[in-house]
Design a protein around this motif. Structure first.
Motif, PDB file in Angstrom:
ATOM      1  N   HIS A 161     -12.779 -50.298  -9.428  1.00  0.00           N
ATOM      2  CA  HIS A 161     -12.565 -48.970  -8.796  1.00  0.00           C
ATOM      3  C   HIS A 161     -12.629 -49.185  -7.949  1.00  0.00           C
ATOM      4  CE1 HIS A 161     -11.989 -47.210 -13.314  1.00  0.00           C
ATOM      5  NE2 HIS A 161     -11.574 -48.097 -12.729  1.00  0.00           N
TER       6      HIS A 161
ATOM      7  N   THR B 236     -13.250 -43.220 -17.676  1.00  0.00           N
ATOM      8  CA  THR B 236     -12.920 -44.553 -18.040  1.00  0.00           C
ATOM      9  C   THR B 236     -13.200 -44.972 -18.990  1.00  0.00           C
ATOM     10  OG1 THR B 236     -12.396 -44.486 -15.081  1.00  0.00           O
ATOM     11  CG2 THR B 236     -12.782 -46.215 -16.907  1.00  0.00           C
ATOM     12  N   TYR B 237     -12.202 -45.152 -19.857  1.00  0.00           N
ATOM     13  CA  TYR B 237     -12.204 -46.314 -21.152  1.00  0.00           C
ATOM     14  C   TYR B 237     -11.159 -45.918 -22.036  1.00  0.00           C
ATOM     15  CZ  TYR B 237     -11.864 -41.069 -22.043  1.00  0.00           C
ATOM     16  OH  TYR B 237     -12.060 -39.989 -21.356  1.00  0.00           O
TER      17      TYR B 237
ATOM     18  N   SER C  44      -8.704 -48.487 -21.273  1.00  0.00           N
ATOM     19  CA  SER C  44      -8.356 -48.743 -20.212  1.00  0.00           C
ATOM     20  C   SER C  44      -7.310 -47.828 -19.474  1.00  0.00           C
ATOM     21  CB  SER C  44      -7.526 -49.490 -20.793  1.00  0.00           C
ATOM     22  OG  SER C  44      -8.374 -50.744 -21.054  1.00  0.00           O
ATOM     23  N   ARG C  45      -7.660 -46.230 -19.568  1.00  0.00           N
ATOM     24  CA  ARG C  45      -6.637 -45.597 -18.717  1.00  0.00           C
ATOM     25  C   ARG C  45      -6.938 -45.484 -16.894  1.00  0.00           C
ATOM     26  NH1 ARG C  45      -9.193 -40.718 -17.813  1.00  0.00           N
ATOM     27  NH2 ARG C  45      -7.605 -39.011 -18.885  1.00  0.00           N
ATOM     28  N   SER C  46      -7.231 -46.065 -16.498  1.00  0.00           N
ATOM     29  CA  SER C  46      -7.911 -45.555 -14.831  1.00  0.00           C
ATOM     30  C   SER C  46      -6.430 -45.711 -14.394  1.00  0.00           C
ATOM     31  CB  SER C  46      -9.122 -46.764 -14.353  1.00  0.00           C
ATOM     32  OG  SER C  46     -10.331 -45.827 -14.908  1.00  0.00           O
TER      33      SER C  46
ATOM     34  N   PRO D 171      -3.289 -46.856 -15.518  1.00  0.00           N
ATOM     35  CA  PRO D 171      -2.100 -45.598 -15.942  1.00  0.00           C
ATOM     36  C   PRO D 171      -3.020 -44.148 -15.800  1.00  0.00           C
ATOM     37  CG  PRO D 171      -2.711 -46.732 -18.001  1.00  0.00           C
ATOM     38  CD  PRO D 171      -3.675 -47.697 -16.777  1.00  0.00           C
TER      39      PRO D 171
ATOM     40  N   CYS E 248       0.913 -57.365 -18.199  1.00  0.00           N
ATOM     41  CA  CYS E 248       0.252 -56.134 -17.874  1.00  0.00           C
ATOM     42  C   CYS E 248       0.949 -55.397 -17.447  1.00  0.00           C
ATOM     43  CB  CYS E 248      -1.888 -56.007 -17.385  1.00  0.00           C
ATOM     44  SG  CYS E 248      -1.891 -56.696 -16.276  1.00  0.00           S
TER      45      CYS E 248
ATOM     46  N   ASN F 104       3.283 -54.407 -13.370  1.00  0.00           N
ATOM     47  CA  ASN F 104       2.581 -54.828 -12.057  1.00  0.00           C
ATOM     48  C   ASN F 104       1.576 -54.813 -11.950  1.00  0.00           C
ATOM     49  OD1 ASN F 104       5.467 -55.314 -11.538  1.00  0.00           O
ATOM     50  ND2 ASN F 104       5.644 -52.640 -10.855  1.00  0.00           N
ATOM     51  N   ILE F 105       0.642 -55.635 -11.384  1.00  0.00           N
ATOM     52  CA  ILE F 105      -1.148 -56.466 -10.897  1.00  0.00           C
ATOM     53  C   ILE F 105      -1.375 -55.753  -9.539  1.00  0.00           C
ATOM     54  CG2 ILE F 105      -3.222 -58.048 -10.945  1.00  0.00           C
ATOM     55  CD1 ILE F 105      -0.534 -59.507 -13.397  1.00  0.00           C
TER      56      ILE F 105
ATOM     57  N   VAL G 265      -7.684 -58.514 -12.400  1.00  0.00           N
ATOM     58  CA  VAL G 265      -7.036 -59.016 -13.886  1.00  0.00           C
ATOM     59  C   VAL G 265      -8.274 -59.890 -14.339  1.00  0.00           C
ATOM     60  CG1 VAL G 265      -4.944 -58.940 -15.023  1.00  0.00           C
ATOM     61  CG2 VAL G 265      -5.762 -56.928 -13.381  1.00  0.00           C
TER      62      VAL G 265
ATOM     63  N   GLN H  65     -11.589 -59.155 -15.558  1.00  0.00           N
ATOM     64  CA  GLN H  65     -11.159 -58.551 -16.528  1.00  0.00           C
ATOM     65  C   GLN H  65     -10.720 -59.046 -18.359  1.00  0.00           C
ATOM     66  OE1 GLN H  65     -11.500 -54.733 -16.842  1.00  0.00           O
ATOM     67  NE2 GLN H  65     -12.553 -55.691 -14.620  1.00  0.00           N
TER      68      GLN H  65
ATOM     69  N   ALA I 130       2.697 -50.492 -13.145  1.00  0.00           N
ATOM     70  CA  ALA I 130       1.514 -51.141 -13.816  1.00  0.00           C
ATOM     71  C   ALA I 130       0.893 -50.876 -14.912  1.00  0.00           C
ATOM     72  CB  ALA I 130       0.129 -50.635 -12.850  1.00  0.00           C
ATOM     73  N   LYS I 131       0.523 -51.017 -15.449  1.00  0.00           N
ATOM     74  CA  LYS I 131      -0.168 -50.667 -17.533  1.00  0.00           C
ATOM     75  C   LYS I 131      -1.617 -51.636 -17.108  1.00  0.00           C
ATOM     76  CE  LYS I 131       3.858 -51.956 -19.521  1.00  0.00           C
ATOM     77  NZ  LYS I 131       4.444 -53.111 -20.921  1.00  0.00           N
ATOM     78  N   GLY I 132      -2.365 -50.417 -18.141  1.00  0.00           N
ATOM     79  CA  GLY I 132      -3.941 -50.765 -18.357  1.00  0.00           C
ATOM     80  C   GLY I 132      -3.892 -52.622 -18.748  1.00  0.00           C
TER      81      GLY I 132
HETATM   82  O1  CDP Z   1      -9.481 -47.625 -17.072  1.00  0.00           O
HETATM   83  P1  CDP Z   1     -10.942 -48.962 -17.193  1.00  0.00           P
HETATM   84  O2  CDP Z   1     -10.532 -49.368 -15.241  1.00  0.00           O
HETATM   85  O3  CDP Z   1     -11.448 -49.796 -18.027  1.00  0.00           O
HETATM   86  O4  CDP Z   1      -8.993 -50.184 -17.040  1.00  0.00           O
HETATM   87  P2  CDP Z   1      -7.575 -50.518 -16.156  1.00  0.00           P
HETATM   88  O5  CDP Z   1      -7.026 -49.485 -16.196  1.00  0.00           O
HETATM   89  O6  CDP Z   1      -7.387 -51.650 -17.511  1.00  0.00           O
HETATM   90  O7  CDP Z   1      -7.739 -51.119 -15.912  1.00  0.00           O
HETATM   91  C1  CDP Z   1      -9.098 -52.598 -15.344  1.00  0.00           C
HETATM   92  C2  CDP Z   1      -9.224 -52.908 -13.709  1.00  0.00           C
HETATM   93  O8  CDP Z   1      -8.102 -53.960 -13.335  1.00  0.00           O
HETATM   94  C3  CDP Z   1      -9.663 -52.432 -12.359  1.00  0.00           C
HETATM   95  O9  CDP Z   1      -9.313 -52.318 -11.169  1.00  0.00           O
HETATM   96  C4  CDP Z   1      -7.610 -51.900 -12.076  1.00  0.00           C
HETATM   97  O10 CDP Z   1      -7.328 -51.374 -11.298  1.00  0.00           O
HETATM   98  C5  CDP Z   1      -7.472 -53.450 -12.280  1.00  0.00           C
HETATM   99  N1  CDP Z   1      -5.711 -54.027 -13.174  1.00  0.00           N
HETATM  100  C6  CDP Z   1      -4.746 -54.254 -12.065  1.00  0.00           C
HETATM  101  O11 CDP Z   1      -5.832 -54.835 -11.089  1.00  0.00           O
HETATM  102  N2  CDP Z   1      -3.324 -54.151 -12.123  1.00  0.00           N
HETATM  103  C7  CDP Z   1      -3.368 -54.064 -13.365  1.00  0.00           C
HETATM  104  N3  CDP Z   1      -1.889 -54.160 -13.963  1.00  0.00           N
HETATM  105  C8  CDP Z   1      -4.334 -53.327 -14.447  1.00  0.00           C
HETATM  106  C9  CDP Z   1      -5.504 -53.326 -13.800  1.00  0.00           C
END
Ligand code: CDP
Length: 788
Positions: free
Chosen positions: A511, A546-547, A549-551, A553, A665, A667-668, A674, A677, A737-739
């Motif tokens: 993050h 954070t859990y 994959s909500r961060s 979104p 997911c 836009n990245i 990613v 992850q 973007a999506k999680g």
């Molecule tokens: O909530 P959590 O951080 O576990 O999950 P996430 O929102 O899926 O993000 C995981 C990591 O991937 C974070 O560093 C996000 O910023 C990154 N990510 C990204 O670069 N592009 C996305 N579309 C989704 C996530």
């Protein structure tokens, strides 16, 4: 495809910049809870039950207290004096902090020993003499529902048996009618085993109460520090811990995966001990304590999938028995006691679906951890993806063909699923096509036919999943009543550098880099000039953590919107500096300019300086913004995974030859993060598919409570993951973007299971539950041969 709007130096979305936090981790400078050392700090160790179900006849502290350095032995009776011996779980059940009369699972905390150091505390724990009267444990969740099964939770008013709750979604009558009338129905009982998140860092706490200031400072391995602060205040307010006096700092966290969302008894006892003794108290779980004291999954799912004879799916029904151990401590939102299990209709378009679930108590550890998934999505995806493959096998259809035939089509989004979700976007055909091209699907099909002709076992497994991530919206999602949204607060300093704080908390997801990239994208301030902070409840804006994959979104969206508020203010300042009206100002990443005269411009840094030095008359000075983002919907990432395996008929050994994962997911933000992850998630997907599962004997003893027996895959067991993407932006997320973080853990197990079952198909083997170990395969082969 996504094209970057910023230069690599600014490092906005789409740039694979290196992680800002990594220097600290690589140089051994991470600061984890166990690194916290406070003056006069005491150590706490738990005495744990050897029995799964027993009455406590007596606890004798004498010998322990006689050891030099042992200061206290805290029992349930001691806590009962303050009414702190029970606490609520996150799903409104109740859990013992320490027992007063009965232990309900092996390794349950019985009492706590506080000493001047950990070694003395361990000696003290061994010297406590606890006398038990063992009782016959209930281990099998089906037997827990027998009429003559002993009542495990007589403490709960009105509880007459071991049934916790019934939940259902969908139209039962119509679904059953559609199944009864269908050409083809496939059925299977599928078990997703009890597993453990096994993060590198175990759980722990350092609690430090200052009697003079009445402040309770708590360092905690918590994925949701604000929510835990509120819950602590609600639970312990009556003894004087009120919310403004509690400060929780979640320092660096070595992996959470859902296991660091709940409140564990050790946290509460350490906090109570510090409060009573007035000194800092540290409690850190050891590996075995961590492995046997929580779990994820443990769903027994009876599935029925109905279709026409040419493979058009018509209806899906799933009835589940969920083993919750002795208390339902799932971390699910109250409206969703089974989490987002109702995503189980999958990526397919059909009308009728019905899902129901009954939850039961047994003599096992509390848990129900949403292990790297949106509260039960892994279970849901496994059910539908195994069943679609079973249907394909029954109809002798190609598993890819049956999926193309049933996919929700691109133009059907937003798609209303039969169990009530509104899928935001996706192009499932494109994702699967890309995976098939990348793996060379047609060639593998030919190779498989040749190998089968030679009597060799080769399998190709598919999984085309739809995920649901990003809780809120607040109208539907909560933790114990606290609405789920998330937050970002940005402060741009006069020199144009910035600091931003969030209500989420990274546990290794990067993050500190990706949030800075979002702000760089929106404001044009280089990501290297932006500091990110999370996890301190005294400084961060309130958020739900954070859990699931909500961060991205939620807090990612909050960051974008807070930055847009700043841009709006900046426009007024730029107009003032350039002596034109606001309407004449245009924005291009990093600078404001006068319409039609681009040479007349002010950078974001100029504007930030002016916000403190030369702002328009009447304007509030400063350059800061906060946003609390309540998402209008969840995001629905998806993926197509293909796994190719070979199975050795003689030994049952499984060789994963290829694994291709195409994720969508939206836009990245950072493609490299990613990819990381996805790699980690896939490894956590192969884990339950082929290795992990907590096992119990009939007495409720955990048979694999160490990492010698609980097989966490390492780099050696992990195949070479081949990854790729399709991009379908989320229409409602401000960045599209999506999680992503949990998708691979959700998608990998069915792809691997489907591949292994496909390999075994010529022998007539139609299903095996995960973990599919060589021993299980070997036994299935022997049984199949005996039958043939
Ligand atoms: O909530 P959590 O951080 O576990 O999950 P996430 O929102 O899926 O993000 C995981 C990591 O991937 C974070 O560093 C996000 O910023 C990154 N990510 C990204 O670069 N592009 C996305 N579309 C989704 C996530």
């Amino acid at each position: 495809m996504f094209s970057c709007k910023t230069s690599p130096e600014v490092g906005g979305m789409g740039h694979s910049v290196k992680r800002k936090e990594d220097a600290r981790f690589l140089h051994g400078k991470g600061n984890y809870t166990d690194d916290v050392k406070l003056p006069g700090m005491l150590s706490m160790v738990m005495v744990r039950s050897p029995y799964a179900y027993a009455k406590i006849k007596s606890i004798n502290k004498e010998k322990a207290l006689a050891i030099d350095g042992v200061l206290a032995v805290i029992t349930g009776e001691d806590l009962a004096q303050y009414n702190l011996h029970w606490m609520p779980t996150l799903l409104s059940d109740t859990q013992m902090v320490l027992p007063t009369d009965t232990v309900m699972h092996q390794s349950q905390e019985v009492c706590a020993v506080i000493a001047t150091d950990r070694y003395i505390a361990v000696d003290g724990a061994e010297a406590v003499d606890v006398q038990y009267e063992p009782m016959q444990a209930i281990v099998d969740p089906f037997k827990a529902l027998d009429d003559d099964a002993p009542l495990l939770r007589p403490d709960k008013e009105g509880q007459k048996d071991n049934h916790i709750y019934h939940w259902e979604r969908g139209d039962k009558a119509k679904t059953e009618a559609a199944i009864a009338a269908a050409d083809v129905v496939v059925k299977e009982r599928i078990h997703l085993p009890r597993i453990h998140v096994a993060s590198i860092e175990t759980c722990g706490v350092v609690a430090s109460y200052d009697k003079d200031t009445e402040k309770m400072l708590i360092y905690l391995t918590s994925q949701a520090p604000h929510a835990i602060r509120t819950i602590l205040a609600l639970v312990a307010g009556h003894v004087g811990l009120s919310e403004e006096k509690i400060r929780i700092i979640a320092p660096d966290i070595g992996g959470g995966f859902g296991g660091k969302v709940p409140v564990y008894p050790g946290y509460v006892v350490a906090i109570a001990a510090s409060f009573l003794i007035g000194k800092p108290v540290k409690w850190i779980e050891d590996r075995s304590e961590n492995l046997v004291n929580g779990f994820a999954r443990d769903y027994h799912m009876d599935c029925e999938l109905a279709a026409t004879k040419d493979g058009k799916i018509q209806a899906f029904k799933v009835s589940t028995l969920a083993d919750h151990g002795y208390t339902d401590s799932s971390a699910n939102p109250s409206k969703y006691p089974t989490g987002m299990f109702s995503i189980c209709t999958g990526s397919y378009d059909y009308e009728h679906a019905f899902a129901e679930l009954d939850a039961v108590y047994t003599n096992k550890a509390p848990g129900g951890v949403a292990y790297r998934c949106s509260f039960r999505v892994t279970e849901a995806v496994h059910a539908i993806e195994r069943m679609v493959d079973k249907l394909a096998a029954e109809l002798q259809m190609d598993p890819a063909e049956i999926r193309f035939k049933n996919f929700i089509k691109k133009d059907q989004f937003p798609y209303a699923s039969p169990l009530g979700w509104s899928y935001d976007s996706g192009d499932y055909d494109a994702t699967l096509k890309k995976a098939m091209e990348m793996v060379g699907y047609d060639d593998y099909k030919k190779e498989q036919a040749e190998k089968r002709a030679q009597g060799k076992l080769m399998g190709i497994g598919l999984c085309t999943f739809t995920e649901v991530v990003g809780a809120g919206p607040s109208k539907d999602f909560d933790i114990l009543g606290i609405a789920m949204f998330d937050s970002a607060e940005i402060r741009v300093h006069p020199t144009g550098k910035a600091m931003a704080r969030f209500g989420t908390k990274s546990q290794g997801q990067g993050h500190e880099t990706t949030y800075a990239q979002i702000l760089a994208e929106e404001l044009g301030i280089p990501y290297t000039d932006i500091e990110i902070e999370e996890g301190d409840t005294d400084t961060a804006p309130y958020g739900l953590g954070t859990y699931a994959s909500r961060s991205t979104p939620t807090a990612g969206a909050a960051a974008a919107i807070a930055a847009r508020k700043l841009k709006d203010k900046g426009k007024k300042i730029a107009a003032h500096l350039l002596e034109v009206s606001e309407e004449d100002i245009e924005w291009e990443v990093g600078k404001y300019f006068v319409k039609g005269a681009p040479e007349k411009s002010k950078t974001i840094q100029d504007v930030a300086f002016a916000a403190y030095t030369n702002f328009p008359p009447g304007m509030e000075p400063g350059f800061e913004a906060t946003h609390y983002y309540d998402p209008p919907n969840l995001t629905f990432p998806n993926g197509a995974y293909i796994c190719v395996v070979e199975v050795d008929e003689e030994t049952g050994a499984i060789d994963v030859k290829r694994f291709v994962a195409i994720d969508d997911c939206g836009n990245i933000i950072n493609p490299m993060i990613v990819e990381g992850q996805v790699h980690g998630g896939l490894t956590q997907g192969i884990a339950p598919a082929m290795y992990e599962g907590i096992e119990y004997d009939d007495e409720g003893n955990v048979l694999n409570g160490t990492l010698m027996d609980y097989l966490v895959p390492t780099a050696v067991e992990s195949p070479h993951w081949e990854t790729g993407h399709t991009i379908t932006p989320s229409p409602h997320h401000p960045l599209g973007a999506k999680g992503v973080a949990e998708s691979p853990t959700v998608g990998a197990p069915p792809a691997i299971a489907n591949a292994i079952i496909d390999a075994l198909y010529p022998l007539g083997i139609k299903h095996l539950d995960i973990p599919i170990t060589p021993a299980k395969v070997w036994e299935a082969i022997q049984e199949a041969k005996a039958k043939a």
